[in-house]
Design a protein around this motif. Structure first.
Motif: not given
Length: 368
Positions: A82-101
């Protein structure tokens, strides 16, 4: 991964509980992923520069990778790098990423600053904007914009329906190479009431109807991927219409003096904000940055540089004039009453449920 993520979360919460102060002597390079252009510049001036001034051991490195943030996070998580520290993201993609842990859950009241009057963050951020792993920054919209020099004064486009009327409003159309916005507008222009768009789009017949409407202009479409491409295509005269983010179109029109007119009809209103990659190397520093960058004043400060509304209620009264132009920013905000007459509020639950399927179909449609 889950154990390490929750350990980092607990440490970050403890830091926030004592006022968001991280003590560090060693230099920290923090990679922040965003959208580039006028938007990243607004973050640089409102958030990054003042934070680095207060924390000289920190260097913030911008990466304009947000257009493919979900794929990037997945790849880094799978590679264990993991090389990124903070990511600006859209909520729908964020929900998918959150669900995937692959991004961290957020305790908003423990990790974020309260409003100046003590209102907890969870009550100060606009209703519906917070996600389990998502911290909103702005309210923005995707809008249709025209180069008014390409149309007679007495026949200027004013509605989404005109985007699909190539006979009366000729010229090429620049659309983003993803289904979101395009499918909603296709149904809206085809007569579906705004309040019914997502119900219709959730059916196979509705999806077919949207693609059939897009077929009527397909030979006139130029697809764009990065946000900077849309206003550039419009400025170069390669297209007469372009979809794009209202802040970029504001910058092109008001800052650069381009002959653009924003059509607020059917604007797609959405949140945009931060997510923290799981297993990042600088989680403590990132959480300290977020405590600072998402407080009431900082969110209001961003509106000095770009026409996006702040995501906190307490920030709205602090929005004033553009830092360089001196013009009042209120009339350029998507939520201004004069602009908010026919908004389509993007349904993130819909895109979390149907996004992968529709993205695949849209990608195949573009190639046909």
């Amino acid at each position: 991964m889950k154990t390490r993520t929750m350990t980092a979360l607990g440490a970050a919460a403890a830091i926030m509980a004592v006022g968001g102060v991280v003590k560090a002597d060693d230099p920290v390079n923090m990679t922040v992923v965003s959208w580039g252009g006028a938007y990243t510049e607004s973050q640089q001036r409102a958030y990054h520069d003042p934070y680095m001034e207060a924390n000289p051991h920190v260097t913030i490195i911008n990466d304009d990778g947000s257009a493919n943030a979900l794929a990037g996070l997945r790849a880094q998580a799978q590679a264990g790098n993991v090389t990124w520290d903070l990511v600006d993201m859209l909520p729908s993609d964020a929900q998918l990423a959150c669900d995937e842990g692959i991004i961290m859950p957020i305790d908003h009241d423990a990790m974020l600053a309260p409003a100046p009057d003590g209102t907890p963050a969870s009550e100060d951020f606009l209703p519906g904007s917070l996600g389990e792993c998502f911290i909103p920054q702005i309210v923005y919209s995707t809008v249709l914009t025209v180069n008014h020099e390409q149309f007679p004064d007495d026949k200027q486009p004013t509605t989404i329906e005109h985007l699909f009327d190539v006979e009366n409003y000729p010229g090429r159309r620049a659309l983003q190479d993803r289904p979101g916005t395009n499918l909603e507008w296709a149904l809206y222009a085809d007569g579906v009431p705004i309040e019914d768009i997502y119900d219709v789009l959730a059916t196979p017949e509705g999806v077919d109807r949207a693609f059939a409407k897009l077929d009527t202009i397909k030979e006139h479409i130029v697809f764009w991927t990065e946000g900077a491409q849309a206003p550039q295509l419009l400025a170069d005269g390669e297209v007469a219409f372009a979809t794009g983010y209202n802040g970029r179109m504001f910058a092109a029109s008001e800052v650069e003096g381009q002959p653009f007119d924003i059509i607020w009809d059917g604007q797609i209103v959405e949140w945009d904000g931060w997510v923290v990659p799981a297993d990042g190397e600088n989680v403590d520093q990132v959480m300290d940055y977020l405590y600072f960058a998402t407080d009431t004043q900082r969110l209001a400060d961003q509106a000095k540089y770009i026409s996006y509304g702040p995501a906190r209620a307490s920030s709205a009264p602090l929005v004033s004039t553009h830092a360089d132009l001196g013009i009042e920013m209120g009339p350029h905000m998507p939520t201004n009453p004069d602009n908010y007459y026919a908004p389509i509020v993007l349904n993130n639950d819909f895109w979390a449920d149907y996004g992968d399927e529709l993205r695949e179909r849209f990608a195949n449609w573009m190639l046909q």
